[in-house]
Design a protein around this motif. Structure first.
Motif, PDB file in Angstrom:
ATOM      1  N   GLN A  49      -4.449  -4.987  -4.046  1.00  0.00           N
ATOM      2  CA  GLN A  49      -4.000  -4.836  -4.908  1.00  0.00           C
ATOM      3  C   GLN A  49      -3.523  -5.688  -5.990  1.00  0.00           C
ATOM      4  O   GLN A  49      -2.921  -5.153  -7.080  1.00  0.00           O
TER       5      GLN A  49
ATOM      6  N   TYR B 251      -3.239   4.145  -3.124  1.00  0.00           N
ATOM      7  CA  TYR B 251      -4.880   4.241  -4.594  1.00  0.00           C
ATOM      8  C   TYR B 251      -4.626   5.632  -4.945  1.00  0.00           C
ATOM      9  O   TYR B 251      -5.888   5.698  -5.410  1.00  0.00           O
TER      10      TYR B 251
ATOM     11  N   TRP C 130       2.063   2.436  -3.482  1.00  0.00           N
ATOM     12  CA  TRP C 130       0.426   2.152  -3.926  1.00  0.00           C
ATOM     13  C   TRP C 130      -0.053   3.482  -3.890  1.00  0.00           C
ATOM     14  O   TRP C 130      -1.034   4.515  -4.837  1.00  0.00           O
TER      15      TRP C 130
ATOM     16  N   TYR D  99       0.943  -0.730   0.095  1.00  0.00           N
ATOM     17  CA  TYR D  99      -0.011  -0.420  -0.114  1.00  0.00           C
ATOM     18  C   TYR D  99       1.145   1.555  -0.066  1.00  0.00           C
ATOM     19  O   TYR D  99      -0.018   1.977  -0.659  1.00  0.00           O
TER      20      TYR D  99
ATOM     21  N   LYS E 191       0.293   2.840  -9.547  1.00  0.00           N
ATOM     22  CA  LYS E 191      -0.805   1.531  -8.921  1.00  0.00           C
ATOM     23  C   LYS E 191       0.553   0.705  -9.501  1.00  0.00           C
ATOM     24  O   LYS E 191       0.773  -0.484 -10.760  1.00  0.00           O
TER      25      LYS E 191
END
Length: 298
Positions: free
Chosen positions: A62, A33, A31, A28, A38
């Motif tokens: 993910q 979000y 990433w 995370y 991504k």
């Protein structure tokens, strides 16, 4: 003559050095979000190895491909990098009067337990869930994670559903050897008291706590102290560049002492949630956590 040991030396030798907590990173952190970040899980594993982390926590949502072939590819990637896969961060909710909705979430959680087992992951993060009356997550965060109950239902109803849902998952958790770590993650688990209520009512060695340092928005250190004795896993938030929804000032030297005082020896998993580029923020976060959790004094 054999050397005698005096009382002072005996007391000193009782202070056995303990190894520093291993420092992991959640995928995370790379990433977040964000549409511009991504990265695949395998790329995150490579970056974590290059940065010097000990292990990787996988964010379930993910994973673009959740097939067994893809899962084993991730496990092999970590192995080739000399790293452990230490956690699987999952999402579910048992807070609903709809029995089918709750059963769907039980089924989902069991699938996640079995996925973790297949990847050699010893614990998964689970949630109580929330009432869902806030609408979107941004609104929930604007209200500091507090939302009204669904009309006609009480917290006691919600806790009963959570207990029921988790208990349905426990036989599979025990069979697979995967600890469920109930996180302080909004909803009925927004406070340490909420998390501990579930642990007290369920009473299983396969249900422990995942302590997230970034999810207590009031009396944070007092709540850390309540959660720490029950923690099987710790997620450590940092906010370089300012947080996505909020920023907390967390004294990790103080957090480390709270955890040492209860002899917590497990993973500290970084969850970087700031706006700064991960290329610069994650190395700073790792250095800070290494320093805070470097003490070997028991």
């Amino acid at each position: 003559m054999p050397r005698t040991t005096n009382a002072a030396e005996t007391a000193s030798s009782a202070k056995i050095d303990r190894r520093p907590n291993p420092i992991a990173i959640s995928t995370y952190s790379y990433w977040r979000y964000r549409d511009d970040s991504k990265l695949t899980i395998e790329k995150c594993v490579d970056l974590a190895a290059e940065a010097g982390f000990d292990a990787v926590e996988v964010l379930h949502v993910q994973m673009e491909d959740k097939s067994n072939v893809a899962a084993q590819r991730i496990k092999q990637r970590a192995f080739r990098n000399g790293m452990s896969l230490c956690g699987l961060s999952t999402h579910q909710s048992f807070v609903s009067p709809d029995a089918k909705f709750r059963q769907d979430n039980v089924d989902h959680t069991i699938e996640c337990i079995e996925l973790a087992y297949s990847m050699g992951i010893p614990t998964i993060r689970v949630n109580t869930g929330r009432w869902g009356t806030s609408g979107d997550f941004d609104t929930l965060m604007a209200n500091k994670g507090i939302e009204p109950n669904l009309e006609g239902y009480t917290d006691d109803d919600g806790f009963a559903w959570v207990k029921e849902g988790i208990e349905k998952c426990l036989p599979i958790a025990e069979k697979c050897g995967v600890v469920l770590g109930l996180e302080n993650h909004w909803g009925l688990g927004r406070t340490a008291a909420g998390v501990l209520r579930v642990l007290d009512e369920v009473k299983s060695p396969w249900l422990k706590a995942t302590l997230d340092t970034g999810n207590f928005l009031e009396n944070q250190y007092g709540q850390y102290e309540k959660m720490a004795p029950h923690a099987a896993y710790v997620q450590a938030k940092t906010y370089y560049g300012g947080g996505t929804w909020y920023t907390l000032d967390i004294d990790y030297d103080r957090v480390a002492k709270i955890l040492r005082d209860v002899d917590y020896r497990g993973y500290i998993s970084l969850e970087f949630e700031g706006k700064e580029s991960h290329e610069t923020a994650i190395p700073k976060s790792l250095a800070m956590l290494r320093k805070a959790f470097a003490s070997t004094e028991a």
